[in-house]
Motif scaffolding. Structure first.
Motif, short mmCIF file in Angstrom:
data_model
loop_
_atom_site.label_atom_id
_atom_site.label_comp_id
_atom_site.label_asym_id
_atom_site.label_seq_id
_atom_site.Cartn_x
_atom_site.Cartn_y
_atom_site.Cartn_z
N VAL A 47 0.87 -1.18 0.00
CA VAL A 47 0.00 0.00 0.00
C VAL A 47 0.90 1.22 0.00
CG1 VAL A 47 -0.25 0.03 2.53
CG2 VAL A 47 -1.95 1.19 1.12
N GLU A 48 0.49 2.23 -0.76
CA GLU A 48 1.20 3.50 -0.83
C GLU A 48 0.19 4.60 -0.53
OE1 GLU A 48 2.98 6.07 -4.49
OE2 GLU A 48 3.53 3.95 -4.43
N VAL A 49 0.58 5.53 0.34
CA VAL A 49 -0.31 6.62 0.74
C VAL A 49 0.44 7.94 0.56
CG1 VAL A 49 -1.67 7.60 2.62
CG2 VAL A 49 -1.42 5.12 2.44
N LEU A 50 -0.08 8.78 -0.30
CA LEU A 50 0.54 10.08 -0.59
C LEU A 50 2.01 9.92 -0.96
CD1 LEU A 50 -1.12 12.18 2.28
CD2 LEU A 50 -1.87 11.94 -0.10
N GLY A 51 2.30 8.89 -1.74
CA GLY A 51 3.64 8.70 -2.27
C GLY A 51 4.62 7.97 -1.37
N GLU A 52 4.15 7.43 -0.26
CA GLU A 52 5.06 6.72 0.65
C GLU A 52 4.32 5.60 1.37
OE1 GLU A 52 4.72 9.65 4.55
OE2 GLU A 52 6.16 10.19 2.98
N ALA A 53 5.07 4.81 2.10
CA ALA A 53 4.45 3.76 2.91
C ALA A 53 3.59 4.43 3.99
CB ALA A 53 5.52 2.90 3.57
N PRO A 54 2.48 3.80 4.36
CA PRO A 54 1.65 4.41 5.41
C PRO A 54 2.41 4.50 6.73
CG PRO A 54 0.81 2.24 4.77
CD PRO A 54 1.97 2.53 3.90
N ARG A 55 2.12 5.56 7.47
CA ARG A 55 2.76 5.74 8.79
C ARG A 55 1.82 6.49 9.71
NH1 ARG A 55 4.38 11.03 8.96
NH2 ARG A 55 4.70 12.01 6.94
N ARG A 56 1.94 6.17 10.98
CA ARG A 56 1.16 6.88 12.00
C ARG A 56 1.51 8.36 11.99
NH1 ARG A 56 -0.48 3.93 16.97
NH2 ARG A 56 -0.41 1.73 16.44
N GLY A 57 0.52 9.19 12.25
CA GLY A 57 0.78 10.62 12.41
C GLY A 57 1.11 11.35 11.13
N ASN A 58 0.71 10.84 9.98
CA ASN A 58 0.97 11.52 8.72
C ASN A 58 0.12 12.78 8.66
OD1 ASN A 58 1.08 12.35 6.02
ND2 ASN A 58 1.20 10.26 5.25
N ALA A 59 0.77 13.94 8.68
CA ALA A 59 0.05 15.22 8.70
C ALA A 59 -0.71 15.48 7.40
CB ALA A 59 1.03 16.36 8.97
N GLY A 102 -5.69 18.76 15.88
CA GLY A 102 -5.56 18.49 14.45
C GLY A 102 -4.39 19.21 13.81
N ILE A 103 -3.90 20.25 14.46
CA ILE A 103 -2.73 20.98 13.96
C ILE A 103 -1.45 20.40 14.54
CG2 ILE A 103 -1.49 23.18 14.02
CD1 ILE A 103 -4.19 24.58 13.78
N ASP A 104 -1.43 20.16 15.84
CA ASP A 104 -0.16 19.75 16.46
C ASP A 104 -0.22 18.44 17.22
OD1 ASP A 104 -1.57 20.46 18.76
OD2 ASP A 104 -0.58 22.39 18.93
N GLY A 105 -1.32 17.74 17.17
CA GLY A 105 -1.47 16.51 17.95
C GLY A 105 -0.68 15.33 17.42
N HIS A 106 -0.19 15.39 16.18
CA HIS A 106 0.59 14.29 15.62
C HIS A 106 2.05 14.34 16.08
CE1 HIS A 106 1.09 17.65 12.86
NE2 HIS A 106 2.24 17.12 12.53
N ARG A 107 2.46 15.44 16.71
CA ARG A 107 3.83 15.57 17.21
C ARG A 107 3.86 15.13 18.66
NH1 ARG A 107 3.40 20.72 14.41
NH2 ARG A 107 2.90 21.67 16.40
N TRP A 108 5.06 14.86 19.16
CA TRP A 108 5.23 14.52 20.56
C TRP A 108 5.11 15.79 21.37
CZ3 TRP A 108 4.98 10.45 23.49
CH2 TRP A 108 5.46 10.51 24.77
N GLY A 109 4.16 15.87 22.25
CA GLY A 109 3.94 17.07 23.04
C GLY A 109 3.10 18.07 22.26
N VAL A 110 2.46 18.96 22.96
CA VAL A 110 1.55 19.87 22.29
C VAL A 110 2.04 21.30 22.27
CG1 VAL A 110 -0.80 20.80 22.28
CG2 VAL A 110 -0.43 18.40 22.70
N GLY A 111 2.73 21.85 23.09
CA GLY A 111 3.22 23.22 22.95
C GLY A 111 2.11 24.27 22.90
N ARG A 112 2.51 25.54 22.88
CA ARG A 112 1.56 26.66 22.83
C ARG A 112 1.20 26.97 21.39
NH1 ARG A 112 1.26 29.92 27.69
NH2 ARG A 112 0.18 31.46 26.44
N PRO A 113 -0.10 27.06 21.09
CA PRO A 113 -0.49 27.39 19.72
C PRO A 113 -0.13 28.84 19.39
CG PRO A 113 -2.43 27.19 21.13
CD PRO A 113 -1.23 26.82 21.96
N SER A 114 0.29 29.06 18.15
CA SER A 114 0.59 30.41 17.69
C SER A 114 -0.71 31.17 17.44
CB SER A 114 1.40 30.34 16.39
OG SER A 114 0.59 29.83 15.35
N ALA A 115 -0.59 32.47 17.26
CA ALA A 115 -1.77 33.28 16.95
C ALA A 115 -2.39 32.81 15.63
CB ALA A 115 -1.39 34.76 16.88
#
Length: 179
Positions: free
Chosen positions: A66-78, A104-117
């Motif tokens: 299976v190929e997804v958006l040109g690559e092998a599928p992976r968790r957290g694909n933005a 939905g913007i930053d949840g795929h990364r480790w940790g969430v941090g402060r959202p920008s304006a």
């Protein structure tokens, strides 16, 4: 001048998925190109959600590719937005609807941090687009099933994904509304 060929979104080649001794589906070969709208229909237990789990990189194939958006599928694909089947949130969960969408913007990364304006503006725009502004700051567990589903859709599209996967997106099992 020739039209550019549509980009490949998903391609399955001779794909088989087994769960232990049960074949879910086998020798599946298909592809989807951008832009397209595809509905996968079938009875409960026929492997629709399993197909999405493979595309999301959550479940490996038993055989094939299976190929997804040109690559092998992976968790957290933005590049993928995902609306899961309806699941209830704990009524006392302190997460607001707006916070769920922000993931939905930053949840795929480790940790969430402060959202920008800019991120906060984007979250507000998408919440408004799905008509969820009146309850965006309410605790997610106290919203009805339909209200939660609107916020899940906002969460899936806020990152402007190339591929949007929806697992029963119109299902709105009505929950308890305590807004």
């Amino acid at each position: 001048m020739a039209e550019p060929e549509p980009r490949l979104s998903v391609r399955f080649e001779a794909a088989t998925l087994d769960y232990h001794d049960r074949r879910v589906w086998g020798d599946l070969s298909l592809e989807f190109r951008e832009p397209s709208f595809v509905a996968i229909l079938g009875p409960n237990g026929s492997g629709k959600t399993s197909l999405l789990r493979v595309i999301l990189g959550l479940t490996p194939l038993s055989s094939g590719t299976v190929e997804v958006l040109g690559e092998a599928p992976r968790r957290g694909n933005a590049g993928i937005g995902y609306v899961p089947q309806h699941q209830s949130f704990d009524q006392d969960l302190p997460l607001r609807g707006r916070d769920l969408v922000q993931l939905g913007i930053d949840g795929h990364r480790w940790g969430v941090g402060r959202p920008s304006a800019a991120d906060r503006r984007r979250v507000s725009e998408v919440i408004e687009a799905v008509e969820a502004t009146p309850y965006a700051d309410a605790p997610i567990g106290r919203l009805s099933g339909g209200e939660q589903q609107r916020l899940r859709i906002a969460q899936a599209i806020v990152g402007d994904p190339r591929l949007l996967l929806c697992d029963e997106p119109l299902a709105s099992q009505i929950g308890r509304a305590h807004v």
